[in-house]
Design a protein around this motif. Structure first.
Motif, PDB file in Angstrom:
ATOM      1  N   ALA A  61       0.848  -1.188   0.000  1.00 30.36           N
ATOM      2  CA  ALA A  61       0.000   0.000   0.000  1.00 30.36           C
ATOM      3  C   ALA A  61       0.886   1.242   0.000  1.00 30.36           C
ATOM      4  O   ALA A  61       2.054   1.179   0.393  1.00 30.36           O
ATOM      5  N   LEU A  62       0.331   2.346  -0.429  1.00 33.56           N
ATOM      6  CA  LEU A  62       1.042   3.615  -0.355  1.00 33.56           C
ATOM      7  C   LEU A  62       0.540   4.389   0.850  1.00 33.56           C
ATOM      8  O   LEU A  62      -0.658   4.484   1.095  1.00 33.56           O
ATOM      9  N   SER A  63       1.482   4.962   1.599  1.00 34.98           N
ATOM     10  CA  SER A  63       1.097   5.712   2.786  1.00 34.98           C
ATOM     11  C   SER A  63       2.141   6.782   3.063  1.00 34.98           C
ATOM     12  O   SER A  63       3.045   7.010   2.258  1.00 34.98           O
ATOM     13  N   ASN A  64       1.980   7.458   4.211  1.00 35.50           N
ATOM     14  CA  ASN A  64       2.951   8.473   4.614  1.00 35.50           C
ATOM     15  C   ASN A  64       3.915   7.933   5.659  1.00 35.50           C
ATOM     16  O   ASN A  64       4.607   8.685   6.342  1.00 35.50           O
ATOM     17  N   THR A  65       3.948   6.611   5.778  1.00 30.98           N
ATOM     18  CA  THR A  65       4.875   5.955   6.686  1.00 30.98           C
ATOM     19  C   THR A  65       5.222   4.585   6.121  1.00 30.98           C
ATOM     20  O   THR A  65       4.483   4.030   5.317  1.00 30.98           O
ATOM     21  N   SER A  66       6.346   4.059   6.527  1.00 29.35           N
ATOM     22  CA  SER A  66       6.728   2.709   6.132  1.00 29.35           C
ATOM     23  C   SER A  66       6.403   1.758   7.275  1.00 29.35           C
ATOM     24  O   SER A  66       6.413   2.138   8.441  1.00 29.35           O
ATOM     25  N   GLY A  67       6.087   0.518   6.946  1.00 29.65           N
ATOM     26  CA  GLY A  67       5.738  -0.459   7.960  1.00 29.65           C
ATOM     27  C   GLY A  67       4.594  -1.316   7.486  1.00 29.65           C
ATOM     28  O   GLY A  67       4.589  -1.791   6.346  1.00 29.65           O
TER      29      GLY A  67
END
Length: 242
Positions: A120-126
């Motif tokens: 998924a694309l987000s504003n954080t990695s994890g």
């Protein structure tokens, strides 16, 4: 890859099993998801969201395309074959079953310029939670979506920030997001890409121009129109129109 005309048969033979095709390529449709709109379109031999595809193909220029929400890869052949010689397609899909189908679609069409990620694309990695199956265990396919709490049909999926995946020296012409309500997080994770390259934004059901210009100050995005369910934005004075 030579494109097939709309008059071609809607089915192509891959090995011993027929696969659906249209003017852009051949597709692997996941079993049990034949009733979804994108699947129904390619199974009948036509592209899904044809106006969106034509616009993106016409405006890719010499840059890369970022395509998030691949489903089974129904956009992949059309976008890949529209790119300039050294340009790249960056595809993202968090649903594992959908991603596997998209990989098969890319392989069947021998797409050499496609970089595909099961994330998924987000504003954080994890990792973030993603509902991929309904309460009866049936795959949601393109209706998979982000959730806040664990439960039946929910699984943890990898999340990535575009700024850490796509090298900043890659010119990006178009950023297209079909991410089921996760657009703000995905764009925040592409902050440097958007500020440097000012790509065309193709955002499904995201009609929030004020939010875009508040978070990406000075770029001067304007809404230039709508294609199917997608709001399309470009920087003011770009000359791009629908």
């Amino acid at each position: 890859m030579q494109l097939k005309s709309e008059a071609s048969s809607a089915m192509a033979t891959t090995g011993t099993k027929a696969k659906p095709q249209n003017e852009y390529g051949t597709y692997h449709v996941p079993e049990g998801l034949e009733g979804r709109p994108a699947a129904k379109a390619v199974l009948s031999g036509v592209p899904y969201e044809p106006d969106t595809l034509k616009f993106m193909r016409a405006n890719a220029g010499d840059g890369d395309i970022i395509h998030a929400g691949m489903f089974f890869g129904d956009f992949l052949p059309a976008l890949s074959t529209a790119l300039a010689k050294n340009a790249q397609l960056w595809g993202f899909e968090p649903n594992p079953g959908n991603f596997e189908a998209a990989e098969k679609t890319a392989k069947m069409n021998k797409l050499k310029n496609a970089n595909l990620f099961n994330a998924a694309l987000s504003n954080t990695s994890g990792q973030i939670l993603f509902k991929t199956k309904d309460d009866k265990g049936k795959s949601l396919g393109g209706l998979s979506h982000f959730v806040q709490e664990d439960g039946d049909g929910v699984e943890a999926v990898d999340a990535m920030m575009l700024d850490y995946v796509v090298p900043l020296d890659r010119k990006v012409s178009i950023l297209q997001l079909d991410v089921e309500g996760h657009e703000k997080e995905a764009m925040k994770g592409a902050y440097h890409i958007i500020n440097r390259w000012k790509p065309i934004l193709v955002l499904e059901y995201f009609g929030q121009l004020h939010w875009i210009n508040r978070n990406f100050r000075g770029l001067g995005y304007e809404r230039i129109g709508k294609l199917h369910g997608n709001h399309v934005y470009a920087v003011e004075g770009s000359g791009i129109s629908i």
